[in-house]
Design a protein around this motif. Structure first.
Motif, short mmCIF file in Angstrom:
data_model
loop_
_atom_site.label_atom_id
_atom_site.label_comp_id
_atom_site.label_asym_id
_atom_site.label_seq_id
_atom_site.Cartn_x
_atom_site.Cartn_y
_atom_site.Cartn_z
N GLY A 14 1.05 -0.89 -0.15
CA GLY A 14 -0.14 0.54 0.04
C GLY A 14 0.74 1.04 -0.10
O GLY A 14 0.54 2.12 0.04
N SER A 23 -5.34 2.74 -1.18
CA SER A 23 -5.03 3.32 0.13
C SER A 23 -5.34 4.42 -0.23
O SER A 23 -6.48 5.29 0.90
CB SER A 23 -3.14 3.75 0.01
OG SER A 23 -2.96 2.44 0.42
N ILE A 35 -2.11 -0.21 6.26
CA ILE A 35 -1.20 -0.03 5.28
C ILE A 35 0.85 -1.21 5.47
O ILE A 35 1.35 -0.98 6.75
CB ILE A 35 0.17 1.05 4.62
CG1 ILE A 35 -1.13 2.31 4.44
CG2 ILE A 35 0.46 1.25 3.34
CD1 ILE A 35 -0.52 3.14 3.95
#
Length: 82
Positions: A14, A23, A35
């Protein structure tokens, strides 16, 4: 599926390219994200730029009490010697 603050998501990869875009899209839809990326600096930059980070306890409780979406956006690079 309606994306809102009632949803949590784990975004692997991410922190760069399609993962960072994913994201950003989720955060802008109020989804709580985690993430996961080997590039810690980029992950922190995406998180800080795009959201109001939650404390670790809040995130842990959120993910403990509901099943998150899991989005794999990072690829695996082959060893160039093979």
């Amino acid at each position: 599926m309606i994306l809102d603050s009632g949803i949590s998501a784990v975004v692997t990869g991410g922190a760069s390219s399609p993962g960072a875009a994913t994201s950003r899209l989720l955060v802008r839809s109020s989804v709580i994200i985690a993430i996961f990326d080997k590039n810690i600096e980029n992950g922190e930059a995406v998180a800080l730029r795009e959201s109001n980070p939650l404390d670790d306890v809040t995130v842990f409780e959120r993910f403990r009490t509901q099943m998150p979406l899991i989005l794999k956006t990072g690829g695996i690079k082959k060893n160039e010697q093979n």
